[in-house]
Design an enzyme around this catalytic site. Structure first.
Site, PDB file in Angstrom:
ATOM      1  N   ALA A  14      46.395  26.890  45.037  1.00 47.00           N
ATOM      2  CA  ALA A  14      45.040  26.716  44.849  1.00 47.00           C
ATOM      3  C   ALA A  14      44.319  26.616  46.328  1.00 47.00           C
ATOM      4  O   ALA A  14      43.191  26.427  46.674  1.00 47.00           O
ATOM      5  CB  ALA A  14      44.200  25.642  43.999  1.00 47.00           C
ATOM      6  N   VAL A  65      56.359  25.564  42.971  1.00 45.51           N
ATOM      7  CA  VAL A  65      56.329  25.943  41.404  1.00 45.51           C
ATOM      8  C   VAL A  65      57.750  26.345  40.973  1.00 45.51           C
ATOM      9  O   VAL A  65      57.965  26.262  39.424  1.00 45.51           O
ATOM     10  CB  VAL A  65      55.094  26.715  40.838  1.00 45.51           C
ATOM     11  CG1 VAL A  65      53.874  26.138  41.114  1.00 45.51           C
ATOM     12  CG2 VAL A  65      55.323  28.229  41.432  1.00 45.51           C
ATOM     13  N   TYR A 157      57.367  42.637  40.330  1.00 50.28           N
ATOM     14  CA  TYR A 157      56.427  42.014  40.268  1.00 50.28           C
ATOM     15  C   TYR A 157      55.661  42.496  38.865  1.00 50.28           C
ATOM     16  O   TYR A 157      55.180  41.507  38.278  1.00 50.28           O
ATOM     17  CB  TYR A 157      55.054  42.624  41.188  1.00 50.28           C
ATOM     18  CG  TYR A 157      53.625  41.948  41.064  1.00 50.28           C
ATOM     19  CD1 TYR A 157      53.546  40.679  41.644  1.00 50.28           C
ATOM     20  CD2 TYR A 157      52.647  42.555  40.585  1.00 50.28           C
ATOM     21  CE1 TYR A 157      52.194  40.000  41.635  1.00 50.28           C
ATOM     22  CE2 TYR A 157      51.323  42.229  40.538  1.00 50.28           C
ATOM     23  CZ  TYR A 157      50.991  40.787  40.993  1.00 50.28           C
ATOM     24  OH  TYR A 157      49.917  40.406  40.796  1.00 50.28           O
TER      25      TYR A 157
HETATM   26  P1  NAP Z   1      47.134  34.713  47.384  1.00 51.41           P
HETATM   27  O1  NAP Z   1      45.928  34.742  48.221  1.00 51.41           O
HETATM   28  O2  NAP Z   1      48.559  35.325  48.456  1.00 51.41           O
HETATM   29  O3  NAP Z   1      47.338  33.194  47.300  1.00 51.41           O
HETATM   30  C1  NAP Z   1      48.686  32.738  46.495  1.00 51.41           C
HETATM   31  C2  NAP Z   1      48.756  31.211  46.481  1.00 51.41           C
HETATM   32  O4  NAP Z   1      49.839  31.233  45.736  1.00 51.41           O
HETATM   33  C3  NAP Z   1      48.584  30.259  47.720  1.00 51.41           C
HETATM   34  O5  NAP Z   1      47.957  29.181  47.231  1.00 51.41           O
HETATM   35  C4  NAP Z   1      50.030  29.979  47.848  1.00 51.41           C
HETATM   36  O6  NAP Z   1      50.170  28.783  48.465  1.00 51.41           O
HETATM   37  C5  NAP Z   1      50.526  29.868  46.289  1.00 51.41           C
HETATM   38  N1  NAP Z   1      51.919  29.949  46.127  1.00 51.41           N
HETATM   39  C6  NAP Z   1      52.908  31.243  46.341  1.00 51.41           C
HETATM   40  N2  NAP Z   1      54.130  30.723  46.118  1.00 51.41           N
HETATM   41  C7  NAP Z   1      54.132  29.538  45.512  1.00 51.41           C
HETATM   42  C8  NAP Z   1      55.040  28.533  45.307  1.00 51.41           C
HETATM   43  N3  NAP Z   1      56.250  28.869  45.023  1.00 51.41           N
HETATM   44  N4  NAP Z   1      54.675  27.472  44.508  1.00 51.41           N
HETATM   45  C9  NAP Z   1      53.200  26.931  44.583  1.00 51.41           C
HETATM   46  N5  NAP Z   1      52.278  27.715  45.109  1.00 51.41           N
HETATM   47  C10 NAP Z   1      52.742  29.099  45.641  1.00 51.41           C
HETATM   48  O7  NAP Z   1      47.295  35.238  46.034  1.00 51.41           O
HETATM   49  P2  NAP Z   1      46.026  35.725  45.283  1.00 51.41           P
HETATM   50  O8  NAP Z   1      45.556  37.105  45.364  1.00 51.41           O
HETATM   51  O9  NAP Z   1      45.090  34.547  45.311  1.00 51.41           O
HETATM   52  O10 NAP Z   1      47.045  35.725  43.852  1.00 51.41           O
HETATM   53  C11 NAP Z   1      46.552  34.494  42.987  1.00 51.41           C
HETATM   54  C12 NAP Z   1      47.346  35.045  41.367  1.00 51.41           C
HETATM   55  O11 NAP Z   1      46.724  35.948  41.041  1.00 51.41           O
HETATM   56  C13 NAP Z   1      48.805  35.548  41.544  1.00 51.41           C
HETATM   57  O12 NAP Z   1      49.547  34.973  40.523  1.00 51.41           O
HETATM   58  C14 NAP Z   1      48.746  37.005  41.698  1.00 51.41           C
HETATM   59  O13 NAP Z   1      49.898  37.599  41.292  1.00 51.41           O
HETATM   60  C15 NAP Z   1      47.540  37.286  40.649  1.00 51.41           C
HETATM   61  N6  NAP Z   1      46.764  38.357  40.815  1.00 51.41           N
HETATM   62  C16 NAP Z   1      46.229  38.938  41.907  1.00 51.41           C
HETATM   63  C17 NAP Z   1      45.612  40.000  42.193  1.00 51.41           C
HETATM   64  C18 NAP Z   1      44.714  40.234  43.386  1.00 51.41           C
HETATM   65  O14 NAP Z   1      44.280  41.302  43.422  1.00 51.41           O
HETATM   66  N7  NAP Z   1      44.640  39.433  44.323  1.00 51.41           N
HETATM   67  C19 NAP Z   1      45.575  40.813  41.151  1.00 51.41           C
HETATM   68  C20 NAP Z   1      46.352  40.360  39.827  1.00 51.41           C
HETATM   69  C21 NAP Z   1      46.972  39.199  39.756  1.00 51.41           C
HETATM   70  P3  NAP Z   1      50.341  28.625  50.087  1.00 51.41           P
HETATM   71  O15 NAP Z   1      48.974  28.813  50.608  1.00 51.41           O
HETATM   72  O16 NAP Z   1      50.790  27.056  50.160  1.00 51.41           O
HETATM   73  O17 NAP Z   1      51.515  29.743  50.357  1.00 51.41           O
END
Ligand code: NAP
Length: 252
Positions: A14, A65, A157
């Site tokens: 988050a 996680v 992925y």
């Molecule tokens: P993002 O901007 O890259 O943010 C990723 C978040 O996950 C960050 O808060 C990061 O923490 C945290 N994270 C990564 N690895 C972690 C771990 N091992 N333990 C705890 N926290 C971890 O990604 P997002 O686009 O917001 O994506 C969020 C979710 O939506 C993901 O599951 C992604 O696959 C899914 N999603 C995204 C999209 C899209 O278009 N953006 C589309 C479909 C699905 P830190 O800041 O501390 O690194």
């Protein structure tokens, strides 16, 4: 409608992007929110401060996680601060791209461990402190498979996100008698650090926009609104489902 006043929530990942949007949407609906992050403490602190300013309780909590002892420490902290958990949002995730012959074992493990095992570990640990009537929302993707969308070159992925849908469907059966609902959300293309690189390429962006009937890229709050619904009392009869929030991509 959709009030979460008095509820407690934990949102993984988050500190940024979609997770931050979900944390703010839950807070707007009245929930107290624990803000998980992996390494970006400064950003997580900012999100927790933003949430607190909305008149609910919030705190940042570090945990990878994919690491069981980290997850158990995180849940112990949630229990100490909130007493019990009503809403778990499994959002933390990573993406990696490349042709299958270039995916090394370590990269495969990193994606699957974070995106799929991480969700399993958080669910298993959260159930120990989750009240009856609890809600679990797991973030998948339109790249989950089974919905007619293939991007190519994201095999690990896609496998992780398909796994999330299967995890949710199976656990819905097991958790329903305990009064706990579990659902997935499959976001389309949403503005965040994960997609910034792709979206800064105008050709790639216009290719996406041609596929999206709503004519815009999604925002984190679009996903936050869907989470609020699934976390609400009004969604009592919704479990085991995947809600695709994609501006109509799958309908086209
Ligand atoms: P993002 O901007 O890259 O943010 C990723 C978040 O996950 C960050 O808060 C990061 O923490 C945290 N994270 C990564 N690895 C972690 C771990 N091992 N333990 C705890 N926290 C971890 O990604 P997002 O686009 O917001 O994506 C969020 C979710 O939506 C993901 O599951 C992604 O696959 C899914 N999603 C995204 C999209 C899209 O278009 N953006 C589309 C479909 C699905 P830190 O800041 O501390 O690194």
């Amino acid at each position: 409608m959709f009030s979460l006043v008095g509820k407690t929530a934990l949102v993984t990942g988050a500190s940024r992007g979609i997770g931050r949007g979900i944390a703010l949407s839950l807070a707007k609906a009245g929930a107290n929110v624990a803000v998980n992050y992996r390494e970006n403490k400064e950003e997580a602190d900012k999100v927790a401060a933003e949430v607190s300013k909305m008149g609910v309780k919030s705190f940042p909590v570090q945990a990878d996680v994919s690491n069981k002892s980290d997850v158990e420490r995180m849940m112990a902290e949630v229990k100490a601060q909130f007493g019990q958990l009503n809403i778990l949002v499994n959002n933390a995730g990573v993406v990696a791209m490349g042709p299958v012959e270039n995916i090394g074992e370590a990269e495969w493990d990193h994606v699957l461990d974070t995106n799929l095992k991480g969700q399993f570990l958080c669910i298993q640990s959260a159930l120990k402190i989750m009240a009856s009537g609890g809600r679990i929302v797991c973030i998948s993707s339109i790249a989950s498979g089974g919905v007619g969308v293939g991007f190519g070159s994201v095999a690990h992925y896609a496998a992780s996100k398909g796994g999330v849908v299967a995890l949710v469907e199976d656990l819905a059966i097991e958790l329903a008698p305990k009064g706990i609902n579990i659902n997935a959300i499959g976001p389309g293309i949403i503005e965040s650090d994960m997609t910034n690189g792709m979206l800064s390429d105008e050709k790639v962006k216009s290719g996406f926009l041609e596929r999206i009937p709503k004519g815009r890229i999604g925002k984190p709050e679009d996903i936050g609104a869907a989470v609020v619904f699934l976390a609400s009392d009004e969604a009592d009869y919704v479990t085991g489902a995947t809600l695709y929030v994609d501006g109509g991509w799958l309908a086209k």
